[in-house]
Design a protein around this motif. Structure first.
Motif, PDB file in Angstrom:
ATOM      1  N   ALA A   1       0.829  -1.202   0.000  1.00 17.20           N
ATOM      2  CA  ALA A   1       0.000   0.000   0.000  1.00 17.20           C
ATOM      3  C   ALA A   1       0.869   1.260   0.000  1.00 17.20           C
ATOM      4  O   ALA A   1       0.561   2.252  -0.674  1.00 17.20           O
ATOM      5  N   GLN A   2       1.969   1.191   0.737  1.00 13.85           N
ATOM      6  CA  GLN A   2       2.884   2.326   0.828  1.00 13.85           C
ATOM      7  C   GLN A   2       3.497   2.632  -0.547  1.00 13.85           C
ATOM      8  O   GLN A   2       3.611   3.795  -0.940  1.00 13.85           O
ATOM      9  N   VAL A   3       3.845   1.599  -1.270  1.00 10.98           N
ATOM     10  CA  VAL A   3       4.491   1.792  -2.576  1.00 10.98           C
ATOM     11  C   VAL A   3       3.497   2.289  -3.614  1.00 10.98           C
ATOM     12  O   VAL A   3       3.728   3.289  -4.287  1.00 10.98           O
ATOM     13  N   ILE A   4       2.371   1.604  -3.741  1.00  9.02           N
ATOM     14  CA  ILE A   4       1.473   1.953  -4.848  1.00  9.02           C
ATOM     15  C   ILE A   4       0.584   3.146  -4.521  1.00  9.02           C
ATOM     16  O   ILE A   4       0.010   3.758  -5.406  1.00  9.02           O
ATOM     17  N   GLY A   5       0.462   3.474  -3.220  1.00  6.47           N
ATOM     18  CA  GLY A   5      -0.254   4.689  -2.867  1.00  6.47           C
ATOM     19  C   GLY A   5      -1.688   4.465  -2.435  1.00  6.47           C
ATOM     20  O   GLY A   5      -2.398   5.422  -2.130  1.00  6.47           O
ATOM     21  N   PHE A   6      -2.145   3.230  -2.421  1.00  8.59           N
ATOM     22  CA  PHE A   6      -3.486   2.935  -1.903  1.00  8.59           C
ATOM     23  C   PHE A   6      -3.529   1.448  -1.553  1.00  8.59           C
ATOM     24  O   PHE A   6      -2.634   0.693  -1.923  1.00  8.59           O
ATOM     25  N   HIS A   7      -4.582   1.067  -0.844  1.00 10.96           N
ATOM     26  CA  HIS A   7      -4.691  -0.334  -0.452  1.00 10.96           C
ATOM     27  C   HIS A   7      -5.406  -1.121  -1.541  1.00 10.96           C
ATOM     28  O   HIS A   7      -6.540  -0.830  -1.889  1.00 10.96           O
ATOM     29  N   LEU A   8      -4.721  -2.102  -2.100  1.00  8.11           N
ATOM     30  CA  LEU A   8      -5.289  -2.917  -3.173  1.00  8.11           C
ATOM     31  C   LEU A   8      -5.751  -4.241  -2.585  1.00  8.11           C
ATOM     32  O   LEU A   8      -4.944  -5.104  -2.243  1.00  8.11           O
ATOM     33  N   ASN A   9      -7.079  -4.408  -2.478  1.00 10.24           N
ATOM     34  CA  ASN A   9      -7.615  -5.653  -1.905  1.00 10.24           C
ATOM     35  C   ASN A   9      -7.117  -6.888  -2.624  1.00 10.24           C
ATOM     36  O   ASN A   9      -6.944  -7.936  -2.028  1.00 10.24           O
ATOM     37  N   ARG A  10      -6.939  -6.761  -3.917  1.00 10.58           N
ATOM     38  CA  ARG A  10      -6.654  -7.953  -4.712  1.00 10.58           C
ATOM     39  C   ARG A  10      -5.260  -8.522  -4.454  1.00 10.58           C
ATOM     40  O   ARG A  10      -4.956  -9.637  -4.854  1.00 10.58           O
ATOM     41  N   GLY A  11      -4.363  -7.739  -3.844  1.00 14.72           N
ATOM     42  CA  GLY A  11      -3.121  -8.294  -3.328  1.00 14.72           C
ATOM     43  C   GLY A  11      -2.021  -8.617  -4.322  1.00 14.72           C
ATOM     44  O   GLY A  11      -0.953  -9.092  -3.927  1.00 14.72           O
ATOM     45  N   VAL A  12      -2.245  -8.403  -5.592  1.00 11.78           N
ATOM     46  CA  VAL A  12      -1.172  -8.638  -6.557  1.00 11.78           C
ATOM     47  C   VAL A  12      -1.428  -7.781  -7.790  1.00 11.78           C
ATOM     48  O   VAL A  12      -2.575  -7.537  -8.170  1.00 11.78           O
ATOM     49  N   LEU A  13      -0.351  -7.304  -8.385  1.00 14.13           N
ATOM     50  CA  LEU A  13      -0.497  -6.618  -9.661  1.00 14.13           C
ATOM     51  C   LEU A  13       0.754  -6.798 -10.491  1.00 14.13           C
ATOM     52  O   LEU A  13       1.824  -7.146  -9.985  1.00 14.13           O
ATOM     53  N   ALA A  14       0.601  -6.576 -11.775  1.00 11.20           N
ATOM     54  CA  ALA A  14       1.708  -6.744 -12.712  1.00 11.20           C
ATOM     55  C   ALA A  14       1.728  -5.572 -13.671  1.00 11.20           C
ATOM     56  O   ALA A  14       0.691  -4.973 -13.961  1.00 11.20           O
ATOM     57  N   THR A  15       2.937  -5.250 -14.156  1.00 12.67           N
ATOM     58  CA  THR A  15       3.058  -4.212 -15.175  1.00 12.67           C
ATOM     59  C   THR A  15       3.585  -4.845 -16.460  1.00 12.67           C
ATOM     60  O   THR A  15       4.298  -5.848 -16.445  1.00 12.67           O
ATOM     61  N   ALA A  16       3.199  -4.223 -17.562  1.00  9.59           N
ATOM     62  CA  ALA A  16       3.690  -4.676 -18.866  1.00  9.59           C
ATOM     63  C   ALA A  16       3.847  -3.457 -19.754  1.00  9.59           C
ATOM     64  O   ALA A  16       3.290  -2.390 -19.480  1.00  9.59           O
ATOM     65  N   ASP A  17       4.593  -3.619 -20.821  1.00 10.95           N
ATOM     66  CA  ASP A  17       4.693  -2.552 -21.808  1.00 10.95           C
ATOM     67  C   ASP A  17       3.551  -2.667 -22.813  1.00 10.95           C
ATOM     68  O   ASP A  17       3.032  -3.750 -23.063  1.00 10.95           O
ATOM     69  N   ARG A  18       3.193  -1.523 -23.361  1.00 10.44           N
ATOM     70  CA  ARG A  18       2.236  -1.552 -24.475  1.00 10.44           C
ATOM     71  C   ARG A  18       2.901  -2.152 -25.704  1.00 10.44           C
ATOM     72  O   ARG A  18       4.125  -2.179 -25.810  1.00 10.44           O
ATOM     73  N   VAL A  19       2.093  -2.628 -26.621  1.00  5.17           N
ATOM     74  CA  VAL A  19       2.629  -3.085 -27.901  1.00  5.17           C
ATOM     75  C   VAL A  19       1.926  -2.290 -28.997  1.00  5.17           C
ATOM     76  O   VAL A  19       0.862  -1.721 -28.779  1.00  5.17           O
ATOM     77  N   ALA A  20       2.543  -2.245 -30.159  1.00  6.18           N
ATOM     78  CA  ALA A  20       1.953  -1.488 -31.262  1.00  6.18           C
ATOM     79  C   ALA A  20       0.648  -2.153 -31.703  1.00  6.18           C
ATOM     80  O   ALA A  20       0.532  -3.379 -31.714  1.00  6.18           O
ATOM     81  N   HIS A  21      -0.356  -1.347 -32.013  1.00  3.52           N
ATOM     82  CA  HIS A  21      -1.605  -1.877 -32.566  1.00  3.52           C
ATOM     83  C   HIS A  21      -1.357  -2.464 -33.947  1.00  3.52           C
ATOM     84  O   HIS A  21      -0.689  -1.823 -34.765  1.00  3.52           O
TER      85      HIS A  21
END
Lengths: 268, 268
Positions: free
Chosen positions: A88-108
């Motif tokens: 919560a401290q890192v992302i700035g809010f409490h995320l109930n779901r407990g996990v998240l991932a980041t990815a890069d966009r790809v060209a359409h």
């Protein structure tokens, strides 16, 4: 095989992707925007890991990574195990779901490529609400719509809220911007699509509508609906009969009703 | 004619209805619950004022009451005009919609009375999520479903969030608890209803389903779906064909697709 990394320091620079998360998914030309694709929760993260988007990293509590063990075995990404408070401290809010991932966009891919392989597509005009957009993708995925084409005035399907409401299906249903209006309409016709506008003012009831071949369903925003130009360009304008006095349905629900009536994801 | 009262003191006892709003809509047997019906925002407040629920009072900012002037002229209730800060102070959070109204609950008509006048009804089993429940009412209203019957395990349709998500339609679509299972099923059959269960395991595709006469659509919760007993009691089990690998649709969306395919709100 992915790499498990336990982190106990909120300032660890390896967590940079996850900071100020409410802005990180904005396009890079917006303040604070980095254009990241962000998947929240086990179901959506799983869909991201199985997609063609290049996953950058994951952050979450240990229990969620246990649920994702099989999915993580097939890819090669770092995943940062933290406790709920640090997350919560890192992302700035409490995320109930407990996990998240980041990815890069790809060209359409160009719209023309998507049309070549699809039996049915949705063409969205002015769908500016991220939740409605996400719901349309979820319904399109469930009902086997081959692609979503974004004409003028649509929101960004890869915005965090759209991804979440779509249950991650926006990461699998192909989409592309569609030049609007004449060029896109020509492109649809050249690919053999019949253009069906969904509108309360339609001259044809949905139940009486018979289509053959490829179908492009034109859907407008919840308030103003399709533009006059889009309505005029359609081959047919179709309405869902509505009970007197009640506002029209939510746009994603109306689109789902039309998808289900006009297309067949399971022709056996 | 309603009575306009300007209030500048957050402790004014006339505002008692609006305090601790997050709990006031709970049933009186729950902690803090007073069982009030709460309508938020101009659209929903308007639907409440036009309903049979006895409105108690309204609170809001001046601009919202201007929008509601015609609606308020037809009823006799006090409405408290406050500024946004005082409103937030009283209700305990900031309400963007700027106006809300309270009403008393009314006794349910017996399910038998609702069945007598309806051509089509929805029977909900285990729909425990307030948003899904509200969405089902919105879709039922738009598509002309005559009544919603609540079998075992459903949430309270008059909970604040259900009212809001339903766009206030829950205040107009008749509903009642339905004794479940045998007694309710008998009641439906005695009233000439064909029982259609909506389930991914249905033996009949929705597009191939022909019904005649009165239709009762049985809908289960988003996770476990209908119970085996409910499925067995149905005359027919119908599925919406789904694209491979995608979770089922949201339960309210699936119900809307089935309502639209099986019923006709506008037979002209």
């Amino acid at each position: 095989m992915s790499t498990r990394i336990e982190v106990r320091d909120a300032d660890d620079p390896r967590l940079a992707d996850f900071r100020d998360l409410k802005r990180a998914d904005r396009r890079p030309d917006r303040p604070g925007g980095r254009g990241l694709v962000i998947a929240e929760g086990t179901v959506v993260v799983r869909r991201l890991l199985a997609s063609t988007y290049p996953v950058r990293a994951l952050i979450g509590v240990a229990r969620r990574f246990e649920e994702l063990a099989d999915d993580l075995a097939d890819v090669d990404v770092p995943y940062y195990v933290v406790d709920a408070e640090l997350m919560a401290q890192v992302i700035g809010f409490h995320l109930n779901r407990g996990v998240l991932a980041t990815a890069d966009r790809v060209a359409h891919p160009p719209a023309a490529d998507l049309l070549a392989g699809a039996r049915s597509v949705a063409v969205l005009e002015g769908v500016g609400d991220h939740e409605n957009l996400g719901s349309i993708f979820r319904n399109a995925a469930g009902l086997g719509i081959g692609a979503v084409l974004l004409a003028d005035g649509c929101a960004d399907p890869l915005y965090r809220r759209s991804v979440r409401v779509s249950m991650g299906t926006v990461l699998h249903v192909p989409f592309a911007p569609l030049p609007w209006l004449d060029e896109g309409v020509d492109l649809l016709r050249r690919n053999g699509f019949q253009l069906i506008a969904l509108t309360p003012a339609g001259e044809c009831r949905l139940a009486d509508t018979r289509v053959s071949g490829r179908v492009a369903l034109l859907v407008g925003s919840e308030g103003p609906g399709l533009t006059d130009a889009a309505m005029a360009a359609a081959d047919l304008r179709v309405r869902i009969p509505m009970h007197r006095g009640i506002d029209s349905l939510n746009v994603a629900t109306a689109a789902a009703i039309a998808f289900a009536a006009l297309t067949d994801p399971d022709p056996d």
